[in-house]
Enzyme design. Sequence first.
Site, short mmCIF file in Angstrom:
data_model
loop_
_atom_site.label_atom_id
_atom_site.label_comp_id
_atom_site.label_asym_id
_atom_site.label_seq_id
_atom_site.Cartn_x
_atom_site.Cartn_y
_atom_site.Cartn_z
N HIS A 61 -64.10 51.86 -10.80
CA HIS A 61 -64.92 53.21 -11.47
C HIS A 61 -63.10 54.41 -11.24
O HIS A 61 -62.83 54.02 -12.35
CB HIS A 61 -65.43 54.25 -10.78
N HIS A 112 -65.90 49.33 -21.20
CA HIS A 112 -67.28 50.07 -20.90
C HIS A 112 -68.35 49.80 -20.14
O HIS A 112 -69.13 49.54 -21.80
CB HIS A 112 -66.92 52.00 -21.12
N ASP A 119 -59.58 55.71 -18.81
CA ASP A 119 -58.47 55.67 -17.96
C ASP A 119 -57.10 54.99 -18.55
O ASP A 119 -55.95 54.39 -17.71
CB ASP A 119 -58.06 54.37 -17.24
#
Length: 428
Positions: free
Chosen positions: A262, A304, A361
């Site tokens: 996460h 994702h 990210d």
Amino acid sequence: MTGFVDVVIEGKTYQMPVIIGSEGEKAFDITKLRDQTGYITHDPGFGSTGSCSSSITYMDGDKGILRYRGIPIEQLAKKSSFVETAYLLINGILPSQGDLNEIRTLLNDYSMIHENMQDFFKHFPRDSHPMGILSAMVGSLRSFYPEMQNDEEAVNKKTLRLISKIRTLAAMSFRISRGNKVVYPRHDLSYCANFLNMMFDGPVKPYTMDEDVVRALNVFWILHADHEQNCSTAAVRVVGSAQVNLYASISAGIAALWGPRHGGANMAVIRMLEDIAERNIPVDKIVKMAKDKNSDFRLMGFGHRVYKTFDPRAVIMKEMCDIVLKKLNVDDPLLDIAKRLEEAALTDPYFIEKNLYPNVDFYSGIILRAIGIPTNMFTVMFAIGRLPGWISQWIESTEDPRWKIARPRQIYTGNKKYDYIPIEARYI
Ligand code: ACO
């Protein structure tokens, strides 16, 4: 509710009410399924389960859409500030100038931290992870601040206190972990500028504020501000459903965000890129490793649960990355590796077939590094950004008339009943 779907179980038809969202998303309501049929649904990871109805964030993973309260993320990243976006998420509308002035005053009023909390900080072992510290500190806020124990306190005060204090707590943990003196918040600086000053200002080398860096931090936090029912938000809602206070619920969200699958992924991306650079590993070898089912290795910053075409936040982040690096005149070899890795993965059949694209990210760590944020603080930066989302989701869940304690069911696969065996008779 608009109509029903028929569900046939063991030859009998049951009508399940249909719920249609404002963007046409469809669900059927199974709250009575177990009572009516004896069956439950089985959905580990909740990929096909809607845990709530929500009016906060809309995302369409197939089209790469993300909107807060209806406003596209691209517009907010371009035109809004983090504080304004936080207000939008929590209150459902954009603030007036008067609202913004009031928020700014309250954010300043609430920015200080109880001096005794510094002692609390100092006793964490030197190598403690900042996410563990942040989660503990946020959980402890209710004890340090008697006014926070008043559950009747106006929600906007409660939430602004938290938004203001988390920023001071994060900067303070950074300073103390380095053995540096804490820098106090300043009333003349904006939310993001204040954070940068508390992190980096020093008596020998005063911090030079750069407007583009302040803007980059605003954008970074706007992009992270909410993402509907992800792992940490679900944790906040589940913990909050036991009617625990806001701070304890947010503390649980911070703990969930810590994990590398996460929020911890932004750290993991940089560690992966550093490793590639240090050991001079060819990019195609990395891609091969990520595809190897006998290895645990995954390409961090890729994939994702919901986005299956592109992550709109990653597109903005990549643009921001180029702007910040150019402005600060940073030549980061990791950016070059990241770009080559992205190119190799995006043309590889494995990544194409599995719809694996760079997520938010992938480039965010490179921006944070350029600003001077150490790698172990990356997930803390994500947590500060996600706070308005957690708060708005917590408020929405507590105001829902159907608010119930979260209590999933399970399919039991253990032993059938057997009798207790006395110790002398075991394993002979
Ligand atoms: N590298 C290599 N293969 C991958 C990757 C990856 N980054 N991500 C998924 N896969 C593969 C899996 O091995 C699996 O293959 P299989 O079907 O042959 O078994 C398939 O793609 C589906 O993967 P799941 O883990 O089932 O997908 P899920 O939707 O549960 O996971 C997740 C999504 C956790 C983000 C995953 O893609 C991942 O681990 N990515 C790397 C970590 C990361 O970047 N996390 C940040 C997410 S964004 C955020 O939290 C802000």
